[in-house]
Design a protein around this motif. Structure first.
Motif, PDB file in Angstrom:
ATOM      1  N   GLN A  30      90.165  21.799 -32.560  1.00 57.70           N
ATOM      2  CA  GLN A  30      90.258  21.141 -33.860  1.00 57.70           C
ATOM      3  C   GLN A  30      89.200  21.656 -34.829  1.00 57.70           C
ATOM      4  N   PHE A  31      88.021  21.952 -34.301  1.00 55.05           N
ATOM      5  CA  PHE A  31      86.974  22.552 -35.129  1.00 55.05           C
ATOM      6  C   PHE A  31      87.427  23.915 -35.632  1.00 55.05           C
ATOM      7  N   TYR A  32      88.037  24.690 -34.760  1.00 51.08           N
ATOM      8  CA  TYR A  32      88.559  26.004 -35.138  1.00 51.08           C
ATOM      9  C   TYR A  32      89.585  25.875 -36.277  1.00 51.08           C
ATOM     10  N   ILE A  33      90.504  24.929 -36.152  1.00 47.87           N
ATOM     11  CA  ILE A  33      91.532  24.725 -37.184  1.00 47.87           C
ATOM     12  C   ILE A  33      90.881  24.341 -38.511  1.00 47.87           C
ATOM     13  N   ASP A  34      89.939  23.401 -38.476  1.00 51.63           N
ATOM     14  CA  ASP A  34      89.264  22.976 -39.705  1.00 51.63           C
ATOM     15  C   ASP A  34      88.468  24.116 -40.327  1.00 51.63           C
ATOM     16  N   LEU A  35      87.817  24.911 -39.485  1.00 50.21           N
ATOM     17  CA  LEU A  35      87.031  26.045 -39.974  1.00 50.21           C
ATOM     18  C   LEU A  35      87.919  27.032 -40.723  1.00 50.21           C
ATOM     19  N   ILE A  36      89.039  27.373 -40.133  1.00 47.36           N
ATOM     20  CA  ILE A  36      89.942  28.354 -40.741  1.00 47.36           C
ATOM     21  C   ILE A  36      90.558  27.820 -42.025  1.00 47.36           C
ATOM     22  N   GLU A  37      90.987  26.562 -42.002  1.00 47.32           N
ATOM     23  CA  GLU A  37      91.623  25.977 -43.186  1.00 47.32           C
ATOM     24  C   GLU A  37      90.623  25.823 -44.331  1.00 47.32           C
ATOM     25  N   THR A  38      89.435  25.340 -44.036  1.00 46.28           N
ATOM     26  CA  THR A  38      88.430  25.144 -45.083  1.00 46.28           C
ATOM     27  C   THR A  38      87.930  26.481 -45.604  1.00 46.28           C
ATOM     28  N   ASN A  39      87.912  27.489 -44.744  1.00 41.84           N
ATOM     29  CA  ASN A  39      87.437  28.805 -45.143  1.00 41.84           C
ATOM     30  C   ASN A  39      88.321  29.441 -46.216  1.00 41.84           C
ATOM     31  N   LYS A  40      89.538  28.948 -46.356  1.00 38.32           N
ATOM     32  CA  LYS A  40      90.446  29.460 -47.388  1.00 38.32           C
ATOM     33  C   LYS A  40      89.975  29.093 -48.787  1.00 38.32           C
ATOM     34  N   VAL A  41      89.193  28.004 -48.875  1.00 37.93           N
ATOM     35  CA  VAL A  41      88.723  27.551 -50.189  1.00 37.93           C
ATOM     36  C   VAL A  41      87.200  27.539 -50.299  1.00 37.93           C
ATOM     37  N   MET A  42      86.510  27.768 -49.189  1.00 40.85           N
ATOM     38  CA  MET A  42      85.042  27.765 -49.168  1.00 40.85           C
ATOM     39  C   MET A  42      84.565  28.876 -48.244  1.00 40.85           C
ATOM     40  N   ASN A  43      83.602  29.655 -48.690  1.00 40.68           N
ATOM     41  CA  ASN A  43      83.114  30.774 -47.880  1.00 40.68           C
ATOM     42  C   ASN A  43      82.218  30.272 -46.748  1.00 40.68           C
ATOM     43  N   LEU A  44      82.819  30.062 -45.573  1.00 42.06           N
ATOM     44  CA  LEU A  44      82.086  29.581 -44.411  1.00 42.06           C
ATOM     45  C   LEU A  44      81.783  30.688 -43.417  1.00 42.06           C
ATOM     46  N   THR A  45      82.731  31.603 -43.219  1.00 40.47           N
ATOM     47  CA  THR A  45      82.572  32.643 -42.212  1.00 40.47           C
ATOM     48  C   THR A  45      83.457  33.837 -42.523  1.00 40.47           C
ATOM     49  N   ALA A  46      82.976  35.031 -42.164  1.00 36.20           N
ATOM     50  CA  ALA A  46      83.792  36.242 -42.279  1.00 36.20           C
ATOM     51  C   ALA A  46      84.622  36.452 -41.021  1.00 36.20           C
ATOM     52  N   ILE A  47      84.339  35.667 -39.992  1.00 35.26           N
ATOM     53  CA  ILE A  47      85.051  35.769 -38.714  1.00 35.26           C
ATOM     54  C   ILE A  47      86.166  34.740 -38.696  1.00 35.26           C
ATOM     55  N   THR A  48      87.416  35.185 -38.701  1.00 42.08           N
ATOM     56  CA  THR A  48      88.540  34.252 -38.810  1.00 42.08           C
ATOM     57  C   THR A  48      89.624  34.451 -37.755  1.00 42.08           C
ATOM     58  N   GLN A  49      89.667  35.603 -37.094  1.00 41.06           N
ATOM     59  CA  GLN A  49      90.669  35.822 -36.055  1.00 41.06           C
ATOM     60  C   GLN A  49      90.366  34.932 -34.851  1.00 41.06           C
ATOM     61  N   ARG A  50      91.421  34.404 -34.225  1.00 36.93           N
ATOM     62  CA  ARG A  50      91.239  33.420 -33.159  1.00 36.93           C
ATOM     63  C   ARG A  50      90.279  33.897 -32.072  1.00 36.93           C
ATOM     64  N   ARG A  51      90.533  35.063 -31.510  1.00 36.89           N
ATOM     65  CA  ARG A  51      89.684  35.541 -30.418  1.00 36.89           C
ATOM     66  C   ARG A  51      88.245  35.754 -30.882  1.00 36.89           C
ATOM     67  N   GLU A  52      88.064  36.268 -32.090  1.00 36.39           N
ATOM     68  CA  GLU A  52      86.715  36.489 -32.600  1.00 36.39           C
ATOM     69  C   GLU A  52      85.976  35.176 -32.810  1.00 36.39           C
ATOM     70  N   VAL A  53      86.667  34.152 -33.322  1.00 39.27           N
ATOM     71  CA  VAL A  53      86.037  32.840 -33.487  1.00 39.27           C
ATOM     72  C   VAL A  53      85.620  32.289 -32.128  1.00 39.27           C
ATOM     73  N   ILE A  54      86.529  32.399 -31.149  1.00 38.09           N
ATOM     74  CA  ILE A  54      86.231  31.875 -29.813  1.00 38.09           C
ATOM     75  C   ILE A  54      85.005  32.563 -29.223  1.00 38.09           C
ATOM     76  N   TYR A  55      84.968  33.883 -29.280  1.00 39.09           N
ATOM     77  CA  TYR A  55      83.880  34.614 -28.622  1.00 39.09           C
ATOM     78  C   TYR A  55      82.626  34.709 -29.487  1.00 39.09           C
ATOM     79  N   LYS A  56      82.771  35.096 -30.751  1.00 42.69           N
ATOM     80  CA  LYS A  56      81.600  35.381 -31.574  1.00 42.69           C
ATOM     81  C   LYS A  56      80.971  34.136 -32.195  1.00 42.69           C
ATOM     82  N   HIS A  57      81.710  33.031 -32.196  1.00 42.21           N
ATOM     83  CA  HIS A  57      81.134  31.772 -32.656  1.00 42.21           C
ATOM     84  C   HIS A  57      80.947  30.794 -31.494  1.00 42.21           C
TER      85      HIS A  57
END
Length: 240
Positions: A30-57
């Motif tokens: 759920q955190f991943y979903i919120d991060l990706i959705e909010t990132n569309k309107v707010m610059n939170l992270t340059a890492i957005t691909q599922r696997r990259e979020v899982i591993y690099k975050h």
């Protein structure tokens, strides 16, 4: 939670010898979903691909467990310069018996973290908006934490001035670093000694082929009251 997310998350957790319950994995999703959705309107992270979020975050944030499994079994932790909530939110999900304070100077990020925390019912997480230089002068925060963690991008000398004032004597400042850091660590020796810190371990690992380090810096003595210096000074004039 999608099957793809579950599989990649479980594979990543296995690399750091950490087992999470179904509810904890669902909260990370759920955190991943919120991060990706909010990132569309707010610059939170340059890492957005599922696997990259899982591993690099997520896995990167939680990797401390494989080196120090006892470290978050209670106590109080501050995450300095938390940004979009890393490593603080994954750690708060994984270690519900530990209290976390997430501090960042950008209010939009803190509002995002508070929204996530409320949605995920993270009773052990508190998010605060402000600068380290100001909070470190507050007796409710100064030398009140067992651990200070940070994935902030500042050099170690600057980061130490921001973080060590929050740590109790006998506690630990634990910065997450990437790439080759030998020169950076060497340059920070004076700052660490001045601020009361002592480097005990450099724990090296890799995430998806990228070099990572977790430093264990023990708070050996109290930090002099003059530190941190006024806002902006630690960045402009690091203790070298």
């Amino acid at each position: 939670m999608t099957e793809e997310f579950r599989q990649e998350l479980e594979e990543g957790l296995a690399t750091i010898q950490l087992a999470l319950g179904e509810e904890q994995m669902e909260k990370l999703y759920q955190f991943y979903i919120d991060l990706i959705e909010t990132n569309k309107v707010m610059n939170l992270t340059a890492i957005t691909q599922r696997r990259e979020v899982i591993y690099k975050h997520f896995i990167d944030s939680l990797a401390i467990y494989s080196f120090c499994p006892e470290i978050f079994q209670g106590g109080r932790v501050i995450d300095m310069g938390t940004g979009a909530g890393f490593p603080g939110i994954p750690l708060a999900i994984a270690f519900p018996n530990t209290k976390f304070v997430l501090l960042d100077s950008l209010n939009k990020r803190i509002q995002f973290i508070r929204s996530v925390s409320q949605k995920l019912e993270l009773q052990n997480l508190e998010a605060e908006h402000g600068r380290a230089e100001d909070f470190a002068k507050n007796p409710d925060y100064r030398e009140q934490f067992d651990y200070c963690v940070s994935r902030a991008v500042a050099n170690l000398s600057t980061l130490s001035e921001y973080c060590l004032p929050f740590v109790k004597v006998g506690g630990y400042f634990i910065p997450y670093k990437s790439g080759e850091i030998e020169g950076e660590v060497d340059s920070a020796k004076f700052a660490l000694k001045l601020l009361g810190g002592k480097l005990e371990k450099d724990l090296e690992f890799d995430i998806e082929g990228e070099e990572r380090h977790i430093l264990e810096i023990r708070k050996a003595k109290e930090t002099p009251n003059k530190y941190p210096r006024k806002a902006g000074t630690p960045n402009k004039k690091p203790l070298l």
